[in-house]
Design an enzyme around this catalytic site. Structure first.
Site, PDB file in Angstrom:
ATOM      1  CB  ALA A  80      -0.927  -0.012   1.210  1.00 40.75           C
ATOM      2  CB  SER A  91      -0.530   4.612  -5.248  1.00 43.67           C
ATOM      3  OG  SER A  91       0.573   4.306  -6.067  1.00 43.67           O
ATOM      4  N   GLY A 148       0.805   9.394  -6.912  1.00 46.24           N
ATOM      5  CA  GLY A 148       1.212   8.023  -7.158  1.00 46.24           C
ATOM      6  C   GLY A 148       2.706   7.866  -7.243  1.00 46.24           C
ATOM      7  CB  ILE A 168      -3.884  -0.978  -2.473  1.00 47.70           C
ATOM      8  CG1 ILE A 168      -3.590   0.495  -2.141  1.00 47.70           C
ATOM      9  CG2 ILE A 168      -2.995  -1.915  -1.668  1.00 47.70           C
ATOM     10  CD1 ILE A 168      -2.250   1.010  -2.631  1.00 47.70           C
ATOM     11  NE  ARG A 188      10.232   2.163 -10.766  1.00 40.30           N
ATOM     12  CZ  ARG A 188      10.602   3.141  -9.962  1.00 40.30           C
ATOM     13  NH1 ARG A 188      11.895   3.372  -9.759  1.00 40.30           N
ATOM     14  NH2 ARG A 188       9.707   3.888  -9.348  1.00 40.30           N
ATOM     15  N   GLY A 244      -7.424  -4.888 -38.616  1.00 40.67           N
ATOM     16  CA  GLY A 244      -8.476  -4.117 -39.261  1.00 40.67           C
ATOM     17  C   GLY A 244      -9.710  -3.989 -38.381  1.00 40.67           C
ATOM     18  N   GLY A 245     -10.878  -4.064 -38.998  1.00 37.22           N
ATOM     19  CA  GLY A 245     -12.128  -3.891 -38.272  1.00 37.22           C
ATOM     20  C   GLY A 245     -12.342  -4.931 -37.187  1.00 37.22           C
ATOM     21  CD  GLU A 277       6.555  -2.090  -9.449  1.00 35.57           C
ATOM     22  OE1 GLU A 277       7.593  -1.519  -9.085  1.00 35.57           O
ATOM     23  OE2 GLU A 277       6.146  -3.140  -8.933  1.00 35.57           O
TER      24      GLU A 277
END
Length: 384
Positions: free
Chosen positions: A127, A129, A134, A160, A248, A344-345, A368
């Site tokens: 916990a 942010s 952030g 969280i 990271r 495409g579509g 992160e």
């Protein structure tokens, strides 16, 4: 196509990589679409991952884990995220933050809190942010104050993972007010989710990573024992800085797995579809898009695995971790964008995996530490 090849994975990480691949093919990939649609927490897949010995096993053997190192966890991340990002994040968040307790906590904390996580009897979360900030670790306002033999915590936490589901969280809170040393004002705490004053609810539904649940936590005079402080008071910022260097690199693996999924989907689609009397892959413009996807992917993967070794050896870790996180998550966004173009579509149909990947890739560029913050770190820590 063999995108997630054994090279450049070091030999000691290849066995767990293969185990992760087999698990992902059996348990994650077949369930991905259903969990994405329902947005439910994938308890069954998490429990299967625990049974397979692939959850929370970065924790040490003395506490019941396997002691997987950074490269082994990265190998797992690649395979899991290629199969589905939401389920993968749930599996990898089951011990998130517990590593800080292992590194800095007292032995009694490890026995009481760490062992149940390593043995897959409990799950945890980290916990950090908050609703209004952030990436600014020195700007958090959730505060902890001593009251006798307890800490009283007030504030809010946001985004969280496992904030509702966890048995306890490792929580970052302000414990000082020294304007001349704003980085020394924070500490880490073990906060059981059944502690008085701890309230958590799931945040509104996300467009991606729907099988992973994040929470809004409100701490209203939340009381925990004084001894639940992790390590030294005032060292929380520095604990997180080191922790996020490893994290990271793993997020680099998230990007690599997602990029591989985008390439795989696009490659199969253009080789199976015909237009103007030939298969779509025969058009040079299509070939160039696929070539660019491979360039992005292979460049990011090589750098990320190089960074993993350097971070493991504490070689300018912040710089290399930021490089890996940034290049891999942005490679994923670029590959997903090109994959959508090649579909495409049909790319907008939610039944197609590429649309799920396209939504998912928007998230790792943020968590992160948003990539703009990573660029700040790269500049400041670049070798001179």
């Amino acid at each position: 196509m063999e995108l997630l090849s054994e090279y450049p994975v070091p030999e000691h990480a290849r066995e767990v990589k293969q185990e992760a691949r087999e698990f992902a093919e059996e348990h994650i990939k077949p369930n991905a679409a259903d969990y994405y649609e329902s947005g439910e927490y994938p308890w069954e897949v998490l429990e299967a991952g625990m049974d397979a010995g692939l959850v929370a096993q970065d924790l040490g053997e003395e506490w019941g884990g396997k002691g997987f190192d950074l490269q082994q966890v990265l190998a797992i991340a690649e395979e899991f995220y290629k199969a589905d990002a939401g389920i993968a994040l749930t599996l990898q968040l089951a011990s998130f933050g517990a590593e800080i307790v292992e590194e800095h906590g007292a032995d009694w904390q490890k026995e009481e809190f760490l062992e149940p996580v390593a043995r897959n009897d409990q799950i945890t979360g980290l916990a950090v942010s908050e609703p209004e900030t952030g990436s600014d670790l020195a700007g958090m306002t959730t505060a902890a104050e001593r009251d006798g033999d307890e800490w009283v915590i007030n504030g809010e936490k946001y985004w969280i993972g496992n904030g509702v589901e966890a048995d306890w969280v490792t929580l970052y809170a302000k414990t000082g007010d020294d304007e001349n040393n704003r980085y020394g004002n924070y500490s880490m705490f073990i906060v059981p989710t059944d502690a008085p004053g701890y309230h958590a609810e799931h945040i509104p539904e996300k467009m991606g990573f729907r099988a992973s649940k994040q929470a809004h936590i409100v701490l209203d005079d939340c009381r925990i024992p004084e001894e639940n402080l992790v390590g030294v008071e005032g060292a929380g910022f520095y604990m997180l800085a080191d922790f996020f260097n490893h994290g990271r690199v793993i997020v680099g693996g998230h990007g690599i797995g997602l990029a591989a999924a985008a390439i795989e989907e696009a490659w199969e689609f253009v080789h199976d579809r015909e237009a103007f009397g030939r298969t779509v892959d025969e058009f040079q413009a299509v070939q160039h898009k696929l070539a660019d996807m491979h360039l992005d992917f292979q460049s990011a993967r090589s750098l990320t695995w190089d960074a993993a070794e350097r971070v493991a050896n504490d070689e300018n870790a912040g710089y290399w971790a930021a490089l890996a996180k940034t290049i891999a998550t942005e490679a994923a966004t670029d590959c997903a964008e090109r994959g959508m173009q090649l579909h495409g579509g049909r790319s907008v149909l939610t039944e197609n995996r590429i649309s799920r990947v396209y939504r998912d890739v928007r998230i790792p560029v943020i968590y992160e530490g948003a990539n703009d913050i990573q660029r700040n770190l790269i500049y400041r820590q670049a070798p001179q």
